[in-house]
Design an enzyme around this catalytic site. Structure first.
Site, PDB file in Angstrom:
ATOM      1  N   SER A   1      50.002   1.432  23.898  1.00  0.00           N
ATOM      2  CA  SER A   1      51.333   0.836  23.955  1.00  0.00           C
ATOM      3  C   SER A   1      51.813   0.787  25.390  1.00  0.00           C
ATOM      4  O   SER A   1      51.398   1.588  26.230  1.00  0.00           O
ATOM      5  CB  SER A   1      52.320   1.660  23.127  1.00  0.00           C
ATOM      6  OG  SER A   1      52.651   2.820  23.843  1.00  0.00           O
ATOM      7  N   LYS A   2      52.706  -0.167  25.635  1.00  0.00           N
ATOM      8  CA  LYS A   2      53.143  -0.354  27.019  1.00  0.00           C
ATOM      9  C   LYS A   2      54.005   0.793  27.520  1.00  0.00           C
ATOM     10  O   LYS A   2      54.277   0.899  28.693  1.00  0.00           O
ATOM     11  CB  LYS A   2      53.828  -1.703  27.187  1.00  0.00           C
ATOM     12  CG  LYS A   2      55.103  -1.910  26.439  1.00  0.00           C
ATOM     13  CD  LYS A   2      55.650  -3.286  26.827  1.00  0.00           C
ATOM     14  CE  LYS A   2      56.844  -3.670  25.984  1.00  0.00           C
ATOM     15  NZ  LYS A   2      57.293  -5.029  26.271  1.00  0.00           N
ATOM     16  N   ARG A   3      54.419   1.662  26.613  1.00  0.00           N
ATOM     17  CA  ARG A   3      55.171   2.845  27.035  1.00  0.00           C
ATOM     18  C   ARG A   3      54.317   3.760  27.907  1.00  0.00           C
ATOM     19  O   ARG A   3      54.808   4.391  28.833  1.00  0.00           O
ATOM     20  CB  ARG A   3      55.600   3.648  25.805  1.00  0.00           C
ATOM     21  CG  ARG A   3      56.867   3.149  25.215  1.00  0.00           C
ATOM     22  CD  ARG A   3      57.697   4.273  24.685  1.00  0.00           C
ATOM     23  NE  ARG A   3      59.077   3.953  24.946  1.00  0.00           N
ATOM     24  CZ  ARG A   3      60.093   4.715  24.608  1.00  0.00           C
ATOM     25  NH1 ARG A   3      59.884   5.866  23.996  1.00  0.00           N
ATOM     26  NH2 ARG A   3      61.318   4.364  24.881  1.00  0.00           N
TER      27      ARG A   3
END
Ligand code: GLU
Length: 494
Positions: free
Chosen positions: A252-254
């Protein structure tokens, strides 16, 4: 039978490495069988879909060397290949289902739906709403119809029993019908949902094998039923394992850069990225790590895909990229790669307006704008010595901004400015003071070009990677702090 596969991205943000990974496997499967690979744009979500995002997806897949035989830009016999241009087709098939009694018009309001769900929750039942739950007395339906209430078209689904779907990698998957709701097929604005459009298009485009991410497994029973309702042969399904972060959580881009734009800006070579994506759950018969796309196509065997959650590891990709640079690029090719990467007119032209007012000699450019040609800048905790903020506030500021930027879909300076303004207000700080640490985190120094312009040019993932790096350099956010920050962040109504 000619094998036909497809990638069907929704153009709602940055081009995702997951899209490229699925595209690669579809392409290899098609080529291995002498078949065709199609690109279809699934842009039925009119609010979130953008033309820029579509263009970025096409550009990045092409950059990776993943060419399609039919698609919105190259055309083909089954067009249009953009779902927003196929509205009439879906309406016609929805009507066919209505006429055959496989679908029904549902006049329920969203308040009523909430109530129905609440009641099911209170009774400890599954939340899936069934046709019987949604039914209204005949006279009430007639009244709402007469008064032209908005309605959706939903599909009928069995109330009990189970549905078995076959998957090339997983064998038979059994799903309880009780979990499957009376899926909306046409929304009240007449636009189709993913499910209707996807099934209709896969059929009309002659798709024989649907290879997609495993997050779509739960949709398979609905799709199977739709194929039965239409009396169409169902394509063979294959749900690929999702890419994971090194800690095994979903990529995930987190936590990690997920945009292909990032890998481009960072200076990865397309052939190395494509090669690395080919290693995601798959291996060459002789297990070698470095191989070309052609070699992958020639040796491809879907049964060699392992379901064990492939890890997308930046360090390994970086290593492989280095091997490519050292082994495959002579000086001329390396120079060419550098040109394509950043030393080209298009990129440099974006930077010129940033440096022109700030230089007296040409040699001033690099100290000022070097960060445009690098990855994460070399920072130390002491780089932030000039910032007169408490350590915790400083971390919080960088963390909140990182989170906030995750949600930005139109990555342009005016949007970034608004985001920064809103947060500065929440921190009760003047813009200049608020941006000072951001400036250091993004540009790596206290004197450089305008930080908001820099962010706009560098792109979302590179900007956030730099902010995350700054947070790490400052000692990182502890688990306890993260919890506190998240709570505070949620309470911030900005
Ligand atoms: N539009 C869907 C996506 O964005 C396609 C899923 C599928 O391949 O069926 O992933």
């Amino acid at each position: 039978m000619t094998v036909r596969t497809r990638i069907a991205p929704s153009p709602t943000g940055d081009p995702h490495v997951g899209t490229a990974y699925i595209a690669l496997f579809n392409l290899c499967f098609a080529r291995q069988h002498g078949g065709q690979f199609i690109l279809r744009i699934e842009d039925t979500d009119r609010v979130r879909s953008t033309a820029e995002s579509e263009q970025m997806i096409l550009d990045s897949l092409r950059w990776l060397g993943l060419e399609w035989d039919e698609g919105p830009d190259v055309g083909g016999p089954h067009g249009p290949y953009r779902q927003s241009e196929r509205g009439d087709i879906y309406a016609q098939y929805a009507q066919q289902l209505l006429d055959a009694g496989h679908a029904f018009k549902c006049y329920r309001t969203s308040e009523e739906l909430d109530e129905l769900r609440e009641a099911r929750k209170a009774a400890g039942l599954h939340l899936a709403l069934k046709p019987a739950d949604l039914a209204l007395p005949d006279d009430e339906v007639a009244r709402r119809e007469r008064e032209q209430w908005p309605y959706v078209v939903r599909m009928k689904v069995p109330g009990e029993g189970s549905c078995v779907v076959s998957d090339m990698l997983r064998g038979e998957i059994e799903v309880d019908w009780a979990q499957v709701d009376a899926q909306i097929l046409l929304k009240s604005d007449g636009m189709p949902t993913y499910h209707l459009a996807n099934v209709v298009d896969d059929h009309l485009m002659g798709i024989t094998h649907v290879m997609r991410g495993e997050e779509w497994i739960n949709s398979a029973p609905k799709h199977k039923l739709l194929y039965e309702y239409f009396d169409w042969p169902m394509p063979t399904l294959c749900h690929m394992p999702l890419l994971r972060n090194p800690d095994k959580s979903k990529l995930s881009k987190r936590k990690n850069p997920t945009s292909i734009n990032y890998y481009r800006r960072m200076g990865f070579l397309p052939q190395a990225v494509t090669n690395y994506l080919g290693r995601m759950g798959w291996s060459m018969p002789d297990d070698r790590e470095k191989f070309t796309l052609e070699e992958m196509m020639a040796n491809f065997d879907i049964q060699r895909v392992s379901l064990g959650g492939p890890v997308f590891d930046l360090e390994k990709l970086t290593w492989l990229n280095g091997v490519y640079i050292r082994e495959d690029l002579d000086d001329a090719a390396l120079l060419q790669a550098l040109r394509e990467w950043a030393f080209n007119d298009a990129y440099v032209n974006q930077i010129l307006p940033q440096v022109r007012p700030r230089i007296s000699t040409l040699s001033d450019v690099m100290p000022l704008a070097g960060h445009f040609f690098s990855g994460v800048p070399p920072l130390e905790a002491s780089s932030f010595d000039g910032i007169k903020l408490e350590h915790e506030t400083l971390l919080k500021l960088l963390q909140f901004l990182t989170w906030r930027l995750e949600g930005v879909s139109r990555w342009e300076k005016d949007v970034l400015l608004d985001e920064a303004k809103a947060l500065a207000e929440a921190f009760d700080m003047k813009m200049k003071a608020f941006l000072a640490p951001v400036f250091i985190a993004v540009t790596g120094s206290a004197t450089s070009t305008s930080v908001l312009d820099a962010m706009a040019i560098l792109g979302s993932d590179m900007t956030r990677a730099r902010l995350r790096h700054a947070i790490e350099v400052l000692g990182g956010v502890s688990k306890k702090q993260a919890k506190r920050f998240e709570k505070e962040y949620r309470q911030l109504q900005v």
